[in-house]
Motif scaffolding. Structure first.
Motif, PDB file in Angstrom:
ATOM      1  N   VAL A  87      48.466  69.835  52.624  1.00  0.00           N
ATOM      2  CA  VAL A  87      48.807  69.075  51.063  1.00  0.00           C
ATOM      3  C   VAL A  87      49.927  68.800  50.925  1.00  0.00           C
ATOM      4  CG1 VAL A  87      48.625  69.884  49.592  1.00  0.00           C
ATOM      5  CG2 VAL A  87      47.069  70.868  50.861  1.00  0.00           C
ATOM      6  N   ARG A  88      51.254  69.066  51.262  1.00  0.00           N
ATOM      7  CA  ARG A  88      52.453  68.342  51.405  1.00  0.00           C
ATOM      8  C   ARG A  88      52.696  66.870  52.679  1.00  0.00           C
ATOM      9  NH1 ARG A  88      54.102  73.650  50.063  1.00  0.00           N
ATOM     10  NH2 ARG A  88      53.889  74.809  51.855  1.00  0.00           N
ATOM     11  N   LEU A  89      51.982  67.211  53.741  1.00  0.00           N
ATOM     12  CA  LEU A  89      51.657  65.944  54.565  1.00  0.00           C
ATOM     13  C   LEU A  89      51.318  64.775  53.892  1.00  0.00           C
ATOM     14  CD1 LEU A  89      51.735  67.810  57.622  1.00  0.00           C
ATOM     15  CD2 LEU A  89      53.601  66.025  56.989  1.00  0.00           C
ATOM     16  N   LEU A  90      50.484  65.647  52.830  1.00  0.00           N
ATOM     17  CA  LEU A  90      49.019  64.349  52.627  1.00  0.00           C
ATOM     18  C   LEU A  90      49.668  64.117  50.945  1.00  0.00           C
ATOM     19  CD1 LEU A  90      46.361  66.352  52.867  1.00  0.00           C
ATOM     20  CD2 LEU A  90      46.164  63.545  53.326  1.00  0.00           C
ATOM     21  N   GLY A  91      50.762  64.886  49.983  1.00  0.00           N
ATOM     22  CA  GLY A  91      51.262  64.284  48.931  1.00  0.00           C
ATOM     23  C   GLY A  91      52.776  63.623  49.315  1.00  0.00           C
ATOM     24  N   ALA A  92      53.360  64.409  50.653  1.00  0.00           N
ATOM     25  CA  ALA A  92      54.032  62.315  50.729  1.00  0.00           C
ATOM     26  C   ALA A  92      54.228  60.991  51.267  1.00  0.00           C
ATOM     27  CB  ALA A  92      55.113  63.416  52.423  1.00  0.00           C
ATOM     28  N   GLU A  93      52.172  61.120  51.088  1.00  0.00           N
ATOM     29  CA  GLU A  93      52.507  59.499  51.857  1.00  0.00           C
ATOM     30  C   GLU A  93      51.244  59.041  50.415  1.00  0.00           C
ATOM     31  OE1 GLU A  93      50.481  56.969  54.787  1.00  0.00           O
ATOM     32  OE2 GLU A  93      50.701  59.026  55.146  1.00  0.00           O
ATOM     33  N   PHE A  94      50.566  60.011  50.111  1.00  0.00           N
ATOM     34  CA  PHE A  94      49.432  59.557  49.294  1.00  0.00           C
ATOM     35  C   PHE A  94      49.688  59.936  47.959  1.00  0.00           C
ATOM     36  CE2 PHE A  94      47.468  59.462  53.326  1.00  0.00           C
ATOM     37  CZ  PHE A  94      47.242  58.096  53.509  1.00  0.00           C
ATOM     38  N   GLU A  95      49.253  59.254  47.032  1.00  0.00           N
ATOM     39  CA  GLU A  95      49.831  59.597  46.054  1.00  0.00           C
ATOM     40  C   GLU A  95      47.826  60.883  45.387  1.00  0.00           C
ATOM     41  OE1 GLU A  95      49.304  57.620  40.877  1.00  0.00           O
ATOM     42  OE2 GLU A  95      49.200  56.391  43.058  1.00  0.00           O
ATOM     43  N   ILE A  96      47.964  62.105  45.451  1.00  0.00           N
ATOM     44  CA  ILE A  96      46.931  62.958  44.939  1.00  0.00           C
ATOM     45  C   ILE A  96      48.100  63.668  44.396  1.00  0.00           C
ATOM     46  CG2 ILE A  96      46.094  62.395  47.031  1.00  0.00           C
ATOM     47  CD1 ILE A  96      47.612  64.857  48.213  1.00  0.00           C
ATOM     48  N   ASP A  97      46.884  65.085  43.397  1.00  0.00           N
ATOM     49  CA  ASP A  97      46.809  66.309  43.142  1.00  0.00           C
ATOM     50  C   ASP A  97      46.944  67.461  43.850  1.00  0.00           C
ATOM     51  OD1 ASP A  97      47.326  67.906  41.131  1.00  0.00           O
ATOM     52  OD2 ASP A  97      45.315  67.305  39.791  1.00  0.00           O
ATOM     53  N   GLU A  98      49.044  67.407  44.161  1.00  0.00           N
ATOM     54  CA  GLU A  98      48.585  68.590  45.042  1.00  0.00           C
ATOM     55  C   GLU A  98      48.562  69.749  44.410  1.00  0.00           C
ATOM     56  OE1 GLU A  98      52.496  68.427  47.585  1.00  0.00           O
ATOM     57  OE2 GLU A  98      53.048  66.448  46.750  1.00  0.00           O
ATOM     58  N   LEU A  99      48.663  69.432  43.561  1.00  0.00           N
ATOM     59  CA  LEU A  99      49.091  71.739  42.613  1.00  0.00           C
ATOM     60  C   LEU A  99      47.193  71.490  42.173  1.00  0.00           C
ATOM     61  CD1 LEU A  99      51.536  71.292  40.077  1.00  0.00           C
ATOM     62  CD2 LEU A  99      51.844  72.229  42.357  1.00  0.00           C
ATOM     63  N   ILE A 135      56.333  74.671  35.969  1.00  0.00           N
ATOM     64  CA  ILE A 135      57.486  74.362  35.687  1.00  0.00           C
ATOM     65  C   ILE A 135      57.312  72.275  34.786  1.00  0.00           C
ATOM     66  CG2 ILE A 135      59.852  72.793  36.469  1.00  0.00           C
ATOM     67  CD1 ILE A 135      60.246  75.811  37.929  1.00  0.00           C
ATOM     68  N   ASP A 136      55.953  72.088  35.950  1.00  0.00           N
ATOM     69  CA  ASP A 136      55.405  70.463  35.601  1.00  0.00           C
ATOM     70  C   ASP A 136      55.226  70.455  34.044  1.00  0.00           C
ATOM     71  OD1 ASP A 136      56.685  69.853  37.511  1.00  0.00           O
ATOM     72  OD2 ASP A 136      54.681  69.615  39.606  1.00  0.00           O
ATOM     73  N   GLY A 137      54.551  71.798  33.427  1.00  0.00           N
ATOM     74  CA  GLY A 137      53.765  71.729  32.807  1.00  0.00           C
ATOM     75  C   GLY A 137      52.064  71.699  32.846  1.00  0.00           C
ATOM     76  N   ARG A 138      52.218  72.559  33.702  1.00  0.00           N
ATOM     77  CA  ARG A 138      50.575  72.213  34.478  1.00  0.00           C
ATOM     78  C   ARG A 138      49.806  73.568  34.114  1.00  0.00           C
ATOM     79  NH1 ARG A 138      48.732  68.561  38.221  1.00  0.00           N
ATOM     80  NH2 ARG A 138      46.551  69.644  37.477  1.00  0.00           N
ATOM     81  N   ILE A 139      50.016  74.036  32.228  1.00  0.00           N
ATOM     82  CA  ILE A 139      49.794  75.220  32.336  1.00  0.00           C
ATOM     83  C   ILE A 139      48.365  75.782  32.721  1.00  0.00           C
ATOM     84  CG2 ILE A 139      49.471  77.608  30.039  1.00  0.00           C
ATOM     85  CD1 ILE A 139      52.689  76.027  30.747  1.00  0.00           C
ATOM     86  N   GLY A 140      47.776  75.337  33.271  1.00  0.00           N
ATOM     87  CA  GLY A 140      45.679  75.811  33.463  1.00  0.00           C
ATOM     88  C   GLY A 140      46.243  76.239  35.020  1.00  0.00           C
ATOM     89  N   VAL A 141      47.020  74.713  35.359  1.00  0.00           N
ATOM     90  CA  VAL A 141      47.218  75.980  37.034  1.00  0.00           C
ATOM     91  C   VAL A 141      47.711  76.163  37.293  1.00  0.00           C
ATOM     92  CG1 VAL A 141      47.918  74.362  39.666  1.00  0.00           C
ATOM     93  CG2 VAL A 141      46.653  73.099  37.536  1.00  0.00           C
ATOM     94  N   ALA A 142      48.711  76.931  35.985  1.00  0.00           N
ATOM     95  CA  ALA A 142      49.720  77.691  36.516  1.00  0.00           C
ATOM     96  C   ALA A 142      48.857  79.672  36.549  1.00  0.00           C
ATOM     97  CB  ALA A 142      50.881  77.954  35.403  1.00  0.00           C
ATOM     98  N   VAL A 143      48.437  79.212  34.798  1.00  0.00           N
ATOM     99  CA  VAL A 143      47.069  80.326  34.713  1.00  0.00           C
ATOM    100  C   VAL A 143      46.505  80.945  36.470  1.00  0.00           C
ATOM    101  CG1 VAL A 143      46.083  81.638  32.657  1.00  0.00           C
ATOM    102  CG2 VAL A 143      48.149  80.346  32.787  1.00  0.00           C
ATOM    103  N   ASP A 144      45.960  79.786  36.700  1.00  0.00           N
ATOM    104  CA  ASP A 144      43.840  80.183  37.149  1.00  0.00           C
ATOM    105  C   ASP A 144      45.317  80.403  38.430  1.00  0.00           C
ATOM    106  OD1 ASP A 144      42.780  79.229  35.297  1.00  0.00           O
ATOM    107  OD2 ASP A 144      42.064  76.774  36.924  1.00  0.00           O
ATOM    108  N   SER A 145      46.119  79.479  38.888  1.00  0.00           N
ATOM    109  CA  SER A 145      46.971  80.075  40.282  1.00  0.00           C
ATOM    110  C   SER A 145      47.700  81.834  40.095  1.00  0.00           C
ATOM    111  CB  SER A 145      48.368  79.574  40.590  1.00  0.00           C
ATOM    112  OG  SER A 145      48.151  77.973  40.981  1.00  0.00           O
ATOM    113  N   LEU A 146      48.204  82.038  38.789  1.00  0.00           N
ATOM    114  CA  LEU A 146      48.494  83.997  38.860  1.00  0.00           C
ATOM    115  C   LEU A 146      46.987  84.624  39.347  1.00  0.00           C
ATOM    116  CD1 LEU A 146      51.135  83.164  36.170  1.00  0.00           C
ATOM    117  CD2 LEU A 146      51.705  84.313  38.950  1.00  0.00           C
ATOM    118  N   ALA A 147      45.993  83.592  38.137  1.00  0.00           N
ATOM    119  CA  ALA A 147      45.044  85.062  38.183  1.00  0.00           C
ATOM    120  C   ALA A 147      44.765  85.098  39.862  1.00  0.00           C
ATOM    121  CB  ALA A 147      43.499  84.148  37.782  1.00  0.00           C
TER     122      ALA A 147
END
Length: 215
Positions: A87-99, A135-147
């Protein structure tokens, strides 16, 4: 050999036509994609080889396909480390939603078949993803990731860590709701009632429908 250091201006994901041609070339080189075939060691080696091949590849669309296939190998192997690297290699080159991509990929791993250090690896990656999302303000992703982290720590047989992740999840969820946010409490956007859903991120070619989107 190409460098995948993050650039100031990222490329858009390849078009559907470019990806279709690249997948034909991928099958010519590697045969039909079988991300879960072979032993765990074989799948991990294949993922490393695909990422190395991508670094030497000139075609933008082919780099995308190679890295996405490496990501799929990570999912098949239950390896959060391989998923994160791809994912990080993709995000280093392409405009994607890495999170979102990393969360979706981690969530695809069937935790019923993962135990011990691999489950703990998933849990730690989900914890780190939640921190970045918060940190990025993506609260939904943060909560889902913690679950997801709670479930992974449980699979790893670490109830103390699972309890800590659950407390962090509940605290963040309560804070988000106090601030007027409506995160999904561990559910993906598609699983939430419409009133709870965040705006959908721009489609990318990793999802079934986005594979047909021409960017």
């Amino acid at each position: 050999m190409r460098s995948f250091d993050r650039r100031a201006a990222l490329d858009a994901p390849p078009s559907a036509m470019a990806l279709s041609k690249a997948r034909v070339e991928y099958r010519r080189r590697h045969g039909d994609p079988r991300p879960g075939a072979g032993s765990l060691a074989t799948v991990m080696t294949e993922a490393d080889d695909l990422m190395a091949e991508a670094m030497a590849e000139r075609s933008t669309a082919m780099r995308w396909v190679l890295l996405d296939e490496a990501r799929k190998r990570g999912v098949a192997a239950g390896s959060a480390v391989v998923i994160g690297r791809a994912v990080r290699l993709l995000g280093a080159e392409f405009e994607i939603d890495e999170l979102s991509l990393e969360y979706r990929s981690l969530r695809e791993i069937p935790l019923r078949g993962v135990r011990g250090h691999r489950a703990a690896e998933i849990a730690r990656s989900a914890d780190a993803l939640a921190t970045t999302a918060e940190i990025d303000g993506r609260i939904g992703v943060a909560v889902d990731s913690l679950a997801l982290s709670v479930r992974a720590w449980q699979a790893a047989g670490s109830p103390g860590d699972a309890r800590s992740a659950a407390e962090r999840h509940d605290s963040l969820l309560a804070r988000a709701r106090a601030e007027g946010e409506s995160p999904g409490s561990g559910r993906t956007r598609a699983e939430r009632p419409p009133a709870e859903r965040e705006p959908a991120p721009r489609a990318d070619p990793f999802s079934g429908t986005a594979d047909r989107a021409n960017h």
